[in-house]
Scaffold this active site. Sequence first.
Site, PDB file in Angstrom:
ATOM      1  N   SER A 173       0.790  -1.224   0.000  1.00  0.00           N
ATOM      2  CA  SER A 173       0.000   0.000   0.000  1.00  0.00           C
ATOM      3  C   SER A 173       0.822   1.274   0.000  1.00  0.00           C
ATOM      4  O   SER A 173       0.314   2.325  -0.370  1.00  0.00           O
ATOM      5  CB  SER A 173      -0.938   0.012   1.206  1.00  0.00           C
ATOM      6  OG  SER A 173      -0.202  -0.055   2.417  1.00  0.00           O
ATOM      7  N   ASP A 198      -2.963 -10.720   1.398  1.00  0.00           N
ATOM      8  CA  ASP A 198      -3.833  -9.557   1.564  1.00  0.00           C
ATOM      9  C   ASP A 198      -3.920  -8.845   0.224  1.00  0.00           C
ATOM     10  O   ASP A 198      -2.956  -8.211  -0.225  1.00  0.00           O
ATOM     11  CB  ASP A 198      -3.252  -8.632   2.645  1.00  0.00           C
ATOM     12  CG  ASP A 198      -4.202  -7.508   3.020  1.00  0.00           C
ATOM     13  OD1 ASP A 198      -5.025  -7.122   2.167  1.00  0.00           O
ATOM     14  OD2 ASP A 198      -4.113  -7.003   4.151  1.00  0.00           O
ATOM     15  N   HIS A 201      -5.173  -3.925  -2.070  1.00  0.00           N
ATOM     16  CA  HIS A 201      -4.967  -2.910  -3.108  1.00  0.00           C
ATOM     17  C   HIS A 201      -4.918  -3.502  -4.515  1.00  0.00           C
ATOM     18  O   HIS A 201      -4.711  -2.767  -5.485  1.00  0.00           O
ATOM     19  CB  HIS A 201      -3.693  -2.122  -2.810  1.00  0.00           C
ATOM     20  CG  HIS A 201      -3.789  -1.329  -1.551  1.00  0.00           C
ATOM     21  ND1 HIS A 201      -4.274  -0.039  -1.509  1.00  0.00           N
ATOM     22  CD2 HIS A 201      -3.509  -1.661  -0.267  1.00  0.00           C
ATOM     23  CE1 HIS A 201      -4.274   0.394  -0.259  1.00  0.00           C
ATOM     24  NE2 HIS A 201      -3.814  -0.567   0.509  1.00  0.00           N
TER      25      HIS A 201
END
Length: 380
Positions: A173, A198, A201
């Site tokens: 990020s 994850d 983005h």
Amino acid sequence: MNSSTLSPYEVKLAGLHRKSRLRALAPRQGVDFTSNDYLGLADAPRLKTAIAAAIEIGVPVGAGGSRLLRGNHPEHEALEAEAAAFFGAEKTIYFGSGFAANVALFSVLPLRDDLVLHDALIHASVHDGIAAGKAKAVAVPHNQVEAFEREITRWRQAGGKGCPWIAVESLYSMDGDRAPVAALADLAGRHGGFLVVDEAHATGVFGEGGRGFAVELEGRGNVVALHTCGKALGLSGALLSLPAVLADYLTNRARGFIYSTAPSPLMAAAVREALRMIADEPWRRTRLEELLNFAGEQLHSHLGVMPSGSQILPVMIGDNARALRIAAHMRDGGFDVRAIRPPTVPEGTARLRISLTLNVDESQISDMIGLLALAMEEEK
């Protein structure tokens, strides 16, 4: 209240101010080069229509309780089923935020004898989840597959008996660079471990059909993926994609899920529509790619900054105070560009985080970078 009761907090705030690390809320102003609304969905008429239609058929604004009580609405279950099909996962769970999902995951799924190996630049929510859990954790140098393997080998040689958990962001990020997801998946498989990706983005922007960089891995028994709904999807919440047995375990053991009021059923209905928009409107990803290529060329030619290859374009400054001054100059010129400082990023790497969204065009990008070049020259 005695003023001395508050003095420790005043002292700490003063210390942050001296280091140019004091944070404060600021209103929206200027052209958006800060938000994570990458595909411009946050104000999309189609999402507003979906919410209005849900209200019309009686979907409530509030859940009224936790999912395990009366808060479990059919919209939550419909979203989770559609999201599992969309991402190719066995099951998904809808959380109120990506932060809450990561805390739940890392505080519960890695067991006492396991080891969590996380990238050194992993999100703060992962750190908080690890701190609340029972497994040991090791930070691994950024994007170094060999370092992950060395740590696993060292742990096994020292008597480690559980499972290794490899935790990364597919798209970081603050740097805008990508994790070697495929290589890490192979590593996790060789060592009988899990891979947690994850996709905050990347969801909606990258991967086949905007499904993220782990699109070919989801559905495996050792892969967990997090898809936040508050960035490219334009809404709020997060979808945790994982094997059904792990989803059931979280439902039984994750305190943040068990004891929290469920997300708004209206928001669940809107996320369903956002996923459909990702599938139906590929032009949004194509247009964003055009903008990031244009911005990358402009940054390189005007400032010598190498583009990240993603919609997140960091411009390194180094000094906290200088970063704040340049950001203020940009806002005064009509562009919302924010300074990012420690502890969000490592010491000495304060930066401007330029975020590209469909809320801007080439002309605005060119004007913003032109002003940035002037501001950085003045602040030398």
